[in-house]
Enzyme design. Structure first.
Site, PDB file in Angstrom:
ATOM      1  N   HIS A   1      37.097  67.092  90.640  1.00  0.00           N
ATOM      2  CA  HIS A   1      37.295  68.355  89.908  1.00  0.00           C
ATOM      3  C   HIS A   1      37.495  68.153  88.408  1.00  0.00           C
ATOM      4  O   HIS A   1      37.108  68.988  87.604  1.00  0.00           O
ATOM      5  CB  HIS A   1      38.463  69.164  90.501  1.00  0.00           C
ATOM      6  CG  HIS A   1      39.820  68.613  90.179  1.00  0.00           C
ATOM      7  ND1 HIS A   1      40.362  67.520  90.823  1.00  0.00           N
ATOM      8  CD2 HIS A   1      40.761  68.994  89.272  1.00  0.00           C
ATOM      9  CE1 HIS A   1      41.555  67.255  90.329  1.00  0.00           C
ATOM     10  NE2 HIS A   1      41.830  68.136  89.378  1.00  0.00           N
ATOM     11  N   ASP A   2      38.096  67.019  88.024  1.00  0.00           N
ATOM     12  CA  ASP A   2      38.367  66.785  86.600  1.00  0.00           C
ATOM     13  C   ASP A   2      37.383  65.800  85.964  1.00  0.00           C
ATOM     14  O   ASP A   2      37.702  65.225  84.916  1.00  0.00           O
ATOM     15  CB  ASP A   2      39.799  66.248  86.419  1.00  0.00           C
ATOM     16  CG  ASP A   2      40.834  67.372  86.310  1.00  0.00           C
ATOM     17  OD1 ASP A   2      40.458  68.501  85.930  1.00  0.00           O
ATOM     18  OD2 ASP A   2      42.015  67.105  86.602  1.00  0.00           O
TER      19      ASP A   2
ATOM     20  N   LYS B   1      36.917  65.791  82.325  1.00  0.00           N
ATOM     21  CA  LYS B   1      37.932  65.276  81.381  1.00  0.00           C
ATOM     22  C   LYS B   1      37.453  64.015  80.687  1.00  0.00           C
ATOM     23  O   LYS B   1      38.000  63.632  79.654  1.00  0.00           O
ATOM     24  CB  LYS B   1      39.253  65.000  82.115  1.00  0.00           C
ATOM     25  CG  LYS B   1      40.093  66.246  82.257  1.00  0.00           C
ATOM     26  CD  LYS B   1      41.535  65.910  82.563  1.00  0.00           C
ATOM     27  CE  LYS B   1      42.350  67.196  82.631  1.00  0.00           C
ATOM     28  NZ  LYS B   1      43.634  67.012  83.291  1.00  0.00           N
TER      29      LYS B   1
ATOM     30  N   HIS C   1      36.774  70.915  79.691  1.00  0.00           N
ATOM     31  CA  HIS C   1      36.552  69.940  80.766  1.00  0.00           C
ATOM     32  C   HIS C   1      36.043  70.610  82.035  1.00  0.00           C
ATOM     33  O   HIS C   1      35.274  70.010  82.789  1.00  0.00           O
ATOM     34  CB  HIS C   1      37.838  69.120  81.038  1.00  0.00           C
ATOM     35  CG  HIS C   1      38.830  69.786  81.932  1.00  0.00           C
ATOM     36  ND1 HIS C   1      39.792  70.650  81.472  1.00  0.00           N
ATOM     37  CD2 HIS C   1      39.019  69.717  83.274  1.00  0.00           C
ATOM     38  CE1 HIS C   1      40.527  71.069  82.486  1.00  0.00           C
ATOM     39  NE2 HIS C   1      40.079  70.518  83.594  1.00  0.00           N
TER      40      HIS C   1
ATOM     41  N   HIS D   1      38.167  75.261  89.118  1.00  0.00           N
ATOM     42  CA  HIS D   1      39.558  75.051  89.538  1.00  0.00           C
ATOM     43  C   HIS D   1      40.580  75.618  88.552  1.00  0.00           C
ATOM     44  O   HIS D   1      41.758  75.662  88.870  1.00  0.00           O
ATOM     45  CB  HIS D   1      39.832  73.562  89.830  1.00  0.00           C
ATOM     46  CG  HIS D   1      39.783  72.663  88.633  1.00  0.00           C
ATOM     47  ND1 HIS D   1      38.607  72.169  88.117  1.00  0.00           N
ATOM     48  CD2 HIS D   1      40.761  72.165  87.833  1.00  0.00           C
ATOM     49  CE1 HIS D   1      38.864  71.400  87.081  1.00  0.00           C
ATOM     50  NE2 HIS D   1      40.172  71.392  86.873  1.00  0.00           N
ATOM     51  N   HIS D   2      40.135  76.053  87.373  1.00  0.00           N
ATOM     52  CA  HIS D   2      41.069  76.739  86.466  1.00  0.00           C
ATOM     53  C   HIS D   2      40.789  78.236  86.364  1.00  0.00           C
ATOM     54  O   HIS D   2      41.335  78.906  85.486  1.00  0.00           O
ATOM     55  CB  HIS D   2      41.032  76.112  85.069  1.00  0.00           C
ATOM     56  CG  HIS D   2      41.640  74.740  85.023  1.00  0.00           C
ATOM     57  ND1 HIS D   2      42.987  74.512  85.203  1.00  0.00           N
ATOM     58  CD2 HIS D   2      41.082  73.517  84.848  1.00  0.00           C
ATOM     59  CE1 HIS D   2      43.235  73.215  85.126  1.00  0.00           C
ATOM     60  NE2 HIS D   2      42.095  72.586  84.918  1.00  0.00           N
TER      61      HIS D   2
ATOM     62  N   ASP E   1      45.643  71.191  92.913  1.00  0.00           N
ATOM     63  CA  ASP E   1      45.705  70.675  91.540  1.00  0.00           C
ATOM     64  C   ASP E   1      47.029  71.056  90.869  1.00  0.00           C
ATOM     65  O   ASP E   1      47.707  70.214  90.279  1.00  0.00           O
ATOM     66  CB  ASP E   1      44.524  71.255  90.747  1.00  0.00           C
ATOM     67  CG  ASP E   1      44.418  70.697  89.341  1.00  0.00           C
ATOM     68  OD1 ASP E   1      44.723  69.505  89.150  1.00  0.00           O
ATOM     69  OD2 ASP E   1      44.007  71.448  88.432  1.00  0.00           O
TER      70      ASP E   1
HETATM   71 FE   LIG Z   1      43.378  68.297  87.726  1.00  0.00          FE
HETATM   72 FE   LIG Z   2      41.426  70.461  85.357  1.00  0.00          FE
END
Ligand SMILES: [Fe+2]
Ligand SMILES: [Fe+2]
Length: 459
Positions: free
Chosen positions: A327-328, A331, A356, A380-381, A409
């Site tokens: 998911h990240d 980043k 990200h 996811h955000h 998360d």
């Molecule tokens: Fe995360």
């Molecule tokens: Fe994230």
């Protein structure tokens, strides 16, 4: 039984037809982001390295090892990002980019330090970083390069590559004349794959930044010092042949590179291998920051358990776990100077931090067998009230799979240390999550998490 209406939970056939080169090539764009290189650097370096290896007469498994060693030479790059930011008091992606354009002499490094360290920071911060580098520069650089090389080799092993690939990646920063790091080995003691990867890296870094003449000049300039002179002579011939630079500049170079994948018939990317690839890149993601060690794996584990509690079937959970682990991945495109900042982010930094999530969607979207999970992971955000990012989706369109990852998360983020605060207790984290039900947190997912916590399943 939990019903998913998302296509990727139904499409589990055909993964064995996926090309390993295509999957890892797509991930290599994430490595380019981490290194501050222009998109496609790893692909171009791999193409140059493969041309060199073929000119040397290599084929079969040997050629395949070189191909993957060069494509994945930067696998360990995230592992030193936070330390580069700390030691040079700057943006790791810019520092790494500019560092690769340095000349080979010690005075070039001095000029780099003078012009790049602590730019835009307080005079005291710059002063302290300069003093530290003056006193411990050698040890710091050995440590930074050593971390990158050993982590890269480790992840190559996790990706099921041979010891030759791991060694080639471990030797990426060694120089022909023994002036490299971290081992300081010289000549043929450096793995051939490492020698080819470094030449290909130098050639593409200068080609991308300054054009083909600069690339040719720089390889010539470093023959016998950084680079194996025999390989440089082969590069000189190859790069003088008609079509070499034109091909390197092709928009579809990546597709051409997949066609070049040696011994592709021996590789079957099955479900187990996709799990391993996801976990390996989860480690690349987590290595970017000392605060995120294990985060990707834990979010994968928590998401899978929530999904199990909700009644999701085995195969769907398996795919969800991969999406949660990755998911990240976006980043990798965010500077450690922002990720590690202990204070409040300003508006520009916050926008970069938020980017990200869109990077995650883009990176996974390029991987055929993972493209269906791109939106799931990249959302996811998002928030049920529509106030999330990157798209501002709301409860009408956020998939249950994304809601599961969101809860996993947030829970993991709250219960681990962050640069700006200490880890919270489980009770406090659950109270915060509960207060967000219907706003950022899905009620079913929260209740499933509550069961896991009560049963002690997350320890
Ligand atoms: Fe995360
Ligand atoms: Fe994230």
């Amino acid at each position: 039984m939990f019903q998913s209406n998302h296509a990727f939970f139904k499409a589990d056939e055909g993964t064995d037809q996926s090309r390993l080169s295509e999957i890892l090539g797509a991930f290599s764009y994430a490595l380019d982001l981490t290194e501050g290189q222009p998109a496609g650097h790893s692909i171009r370096a791999c193409w140059i390295g493969t041309q060199l290896a073929m000119a040397l007469g290599l084929n079969g498994e040997e050629l395949r090892d070189i191909y993957y060693a060069v494509l994945l030479k930067d696998l360990g790059c995230s592992a030193n990002a936070a330390r580069v930011t700390e030691m040079f008091a700057g943006d790791d992606r810019k520092l790494k980019h500019d560092f690769k354009l340095l000349g080979p002499k010690p005075e070039d490094f001095g000029a780099f330090v003078a012009s790049e360290v602590g730019v835009g920071r307080d005079a005291a911060v710059r002063e302290q970083a300069l003093c530290n580098l003056a006193e411990n520069g050698g040890a710091i650089m050995t440590d930074i390069m050593g971390t990158r090389c050993s982590r890269g080799a480790d992840i190559a092993r996790q990706l099921r590559f041979s010891e030759d690939v791991a060694q080639a990646i471990a030797h990426l920063d060694e120089h022909w004349d023994g002036s490299g790091l971290p081992l300081g080995i010289a000549g043929p003691d450096i793995h051939l794959g490492g020698r080819i990867a470094l030449l290909a890296q130098v050639a593409d870094v200068f080609y991308s930044a300054k054009g083909k003449d600069a690339a040719i000049a720089e390889v010539r300039n470093r023959a016998g010092s950084w680079l194996d002179p025999e390989l440089c002579a082969i590069f000189e011939k190859l790069s003088a042949a008609s079509g070499f630079w034109e091909e390197l500049a092709l928009d579809d170079l990546a597709e051409q590179l997949w066609e070049l994948e040696p011994a592709a018939q021996y590789v079957s990317v099955d479900e187990d291998y996709l799990d391993d690839i996801s976990s390996a890149f989860g480690r690349v993601i987590d290595a970017k920051s000392p605060y995120t060690a294990g985060h990707s794996q834990r979010v994968g584990m928590i998401a899978e358990k929530i999904a199990e509690n909700l009644g999701m079937d085995d195969q769907s959970r398996r795919v969800l776990r991969r999406a949660a682990i990755l998911h990240d991945v976006g980043k990798l495109g965010v500077s450690s100077a922002i990720l590690e900042k202990p204070g409040k982010l300003d508006a520009e930094e916050w926008a970069i931090m938020q980017s990200h999530a869109a990077h995650t969607t883009n990176i996974l979207g390029q991987i055929g067998v993972m493209s269906d999970m791109a939106m799931i992971a990249g959302s996811h955000h998002e928030r049920l009230d529509g106030m999330g990012y990157p798209l501002g989706l709301d409860e009408r369109s956020i998939a249950i799979e994304s809601r599961i990852i969101t809860v996993a998360d947030i829970y993991d983020a709250l219960t681990t240390d962050r640069p700006y605060r200490k880890a919270m207790s489980t009770e406090k984290a659950m109270a915060i999550l509960q207060s967000e039900i219907g706003v950022a947190v899905d009620q079913r997912c929260f209740e499933a998490l509550q069961v896991l916590v009560a049963e002690g399943q997350l320890q």
